[in-house]
Write a protein that holds these residues in place. Structure first.
Motif, PDB file in Angstrom:
ATOM      1  N   ASP A 192       1.240 -35.766  -7.250  1.00 34.79           N
ATOM      2  CA  ASP A 192       2.019 -35.930  -8.482  1.00 34.79           C
ATOM      3  C   ASP A 192       1.895 -34.676  -9.352  1.00 34.79           C
ATOM      4  O   ASP A 192       0.873 -33.997  -9.341  1.00 34.79           O
ATOM      5  CB  ASP A 192       1.536 -37.144  -9.272  1.00 34.79           C
ATOM      6  CG  ASP A 192       1.948 -38.452  -8.622  1.00 34.79           C
ATOM      7  OD1 ASP A 192       2.739 -38.412  -7.666  1.00 34.79           O
ATOM      8  OD2 ASP A 192       1.473 -39.515  -9.065  1.00 34.79           O
ATOM      9  N   ARG A 247       6.555 -37.423 -11.057  1.00 28.15           N
ATOM     10  CA  ARG A 247       6.811 -37.909  -9.703  1.00 28.15           C
ATOM     11  C   ARG A 247       6.344 -39.334  -9.488  1.00 28.15           C
ATOM     12  O   ARG A 247       6.163 -39.757  -8.357  1.00 28.15           O
ATOM     13  CB  ARG A 247       6.109 -37.001  -8.683  1.00 28.15           C
ATOM     14  CG  ARG A 247       6.640 -35.587  -8.652  1.00 28.15           C
ATOM     15  CD  ARG A 247       5.872 -34.737  -7.677  1.00 28.15           C
ATOM     16  NE  ARG A 247       6.338 -33.366  -7.658  1.00 28.15           N
ATOM     17  CZ  ARG A 247       5.706 -32.370  -7.059  1.00 28.15           C
ATOM     18  NH1 ARG A 247       4.564 -32.599  -6.422  1.00 28.15           N
ATOM     19  NH2 ARG A 247       6.180 -31.135  -7.081  1.00 28.15           N
ATOM     20  N   ASP A 296      10.118 -41.163  -8.764  1.00 28.69           N
ATOM     21  CA  ASP A 296      10.910 -40.376  -7.826  1.00 28.69           C
ATOM     22  C   ASP A 296      10.561 -38.905  -8.027  1.00 28.69           C
ATOM     23  O   ASP A 296       9.978 -38.532  -9.046  1.00 28.69           O
ATOM     24  CB  ASP A 296      12.418 -40.606  -8.026  1.00 28.69           C
ATOM     25  CG  ASP A 296      12.870 -40.327  -9.448  1.00 28.69           C
ATOM     26  OD1 ASP A 296      12.675 -39.189  -9.908  1.00 28.69           O
ATOM     27  OD2 ASP A 296      13.427 -41.225 -10.084  1.00 28.69           O
ATOM     28  N   PRO A 297      10.897 -38.061  -7.071  1.00 27.14           N
ATOM     29  CA  PRO A 297      10.518 -36.643  -7.177  1.00 27.14           C
ATOM     30  C   PRO A 297      11.496 -35.801  -7.971  1.00 27.14           C
ATOM     31  O   PRO A 297      11.320 -34.586  -8.064  1.00 27.14           O
ATOM     32  CB  PRO A 297      10.501 -36.200  -5.707  1.00 27.14           C
ATOM     33  CG  PRO A 297      11.534 -37.052  -5.051  1.00 27.14           C
ATOM     34  CD  PRO A 297      11.489 -38.386  -5.766  1.00 27.14           C
ATOM     35  N   ASP A 317      12.370 -30.285  -6.787  1.00 27.45           N
ATOM     36  CA  ASP A 317      11.006 -29.774  -6.813  1.00 27.45           C
ATOM     37  C   ASP A 317      10.660 -29.346  -8.233  1.00 27.45           C
ATOM     38  O   ASP A 317      11.173 -28.348  -8.741  1.00 27.45           O
ATOM     39  CB  ASP A 317      10.861 -28.587  -5.848  1.00 27.45           C
ATOM     40  CG  ASP A 317       9.415 -28.169  -5.658  1.00 27.45           C
ATOM     41  OD1 ASP A 317       8.535 -28.713  -6.353  1.00 27.45           O
ATOM     42  OD2 ASP A 317       9.158 -27.295  -4.808  1.00 27.45           O
TER      43      ASP A 317
END
Length: 352
Positions: free
Chosen positions: A197, A242, A245-246, A312
């Motif tokens: 995370d 995170r 969700d990322p 990202d």
């Protein structure tokens, strides 16, 4: 002394990463951050203690003190001696250390097997597997310690005295340690913060590398590891990009001069946001599309915001920079001005 020297050389050789058998040992006895296998060190020191105890007995026999040697042997192996109401038998203590070292090495091996192989077939995500393996690893460590104490001759019923001493210690100054320990159990069970995370705790921002039972290791963008007590993660607000969700939204703010074609500005910003290879394309499930927001009529400019999503979070800085470069270039090509703050200055002269 020769056996002592040989055992030291063997211990160093077993710990040498260049040795051919080192990978096989490392799979069983996981090295620590310094590259040392603690279980092998414990076995080495246990062997040293056994060698010097045997040396004392042999010296006594060489001096003709067979009776004294026999009595000392019996006392070391079976009879022992009393210390504060406890029966201390050195041989049993030595066997307890060996048993604890072997069982702790086995526990570490089982934990690695759980995390890397067995739990990977369950379909759980990596963070869940890590939490389960960590909890089971601590349970196995506790069992290994209790087994070592039992072999060493320590009655588990006597641990009540130790628990009483610990309760006094907690009352006088170990509250933080217990608080961090309990917070670590909460983090491992509820998993609001997991390995991988990207979080911000106070002034610390970075990626979670490891959740330990006492503290959590966070690696910042400067590649610096920060150890954060678990109690701080439980009691303080934590930003976790995170957790669900990322994805992450980035906002690029830009102002244009009054009189500019606002529809052209919106088109350029939207196209640039969609064109970047690291932004999420429109239609990605669960993620809003890239859009341009007319934020405000500013003092010197019309203020817009380009809102787009990325996958990202570690690259949000570089993506934001790329988009600003592209916006400046596109505005120059289309004759759109990014104004600087403008002020009217009134000069009043006084004439006598």
């Amino acid at each position: 002394m020769l056996l002592h020297a040989l055992s030291r050389g063997l211990a160093r050789r077993l710990q040498d990463p260049e040795a051919g058998f080192h990978p096989a040992l490392a799979r069983w006895f996981k090295p620590n951050a310094a590259g040392r296998m603690r279980e092998l060190q414990w076995l080495h020191w246990s062997f040293i203690g056994l060698v010097w105890a045997a040396a004392v007995l042999l010296v006594l026999r060489a001096l003709g003190w067979e009776d004294q040697s026999a009595r000392l042997f019996v006392r070391l192996v079976d009879a022992g001696f009393d210390v504060g109401g406890f029966r201390v038998v050195p041989a049993r203590i030595l066997m307890g250390l060996v048993m604890a070292a072997l069982m702790m090495g086995l526990a570490r091996r089982l934990r690695a097997k759980l995390a890397d192989e067995w739990l990977s077939r369950s379909g759980w995500d990596a963070a869940t597997r890590e939490s389960v393996a960590t909890l089971l690893g601590y349970v196995a460590m506790i069992i290994a310690i209790l087994a070592g104490l039992s072999v060493a001759g320590v009655k588990l019923t006597n641990l009540a005295i130790v628990a009483g001493a610990l309760s006094v210690g907690i009352g006088f100054g170990l509250q933080n340690i217990v608080n961090n320990f309990v917070s670590g159990l909460i983090l491992l069970s509820e998993r609001p913060v997991r390995r991988g995370d990207y979080v911000r705790v106070g002034d610390v921002e970075g990626e979670v590398r490891k959740v330990h039972i006492r503290a959590t290791e966070i690696e910042t963008m400067d590649r610096v590891s920060v150890i954060v007590p678990n109690s701080q993660l439980i009691s303080s607000p934590v930003l976790n990009w995170r957790l669900r969700d990322p994805f992450m939204r980035i906002v690029i703010q830009v102002g244009v001069a009054y009189g500019s074609d606002v529809e052209l500005v919106r088109k350029i910003l939207r196209e640039l946001g969609e064109a970047h290879e690291l932004t999420l394309p429109d239609g990605t499930p669960g993620v809003p599309d890239t859009h341009v927001h007319f934020a405000a009529f500013g003092d010197s400019s019309l203020n817009f915001e380009l809102r787009t999503y990325i996958r990202d979070v570690n690259k949000r800085g570089s993506i934001s920079s790329d988009l600003r470069f592209a916006i400046d270039k596109a505005f120059r090509e289309h004759g759109i001005t990014i104004p600087f703050p403008q002020r009217d200055v009134w000069m009043k002269s006084h004439v006598d």
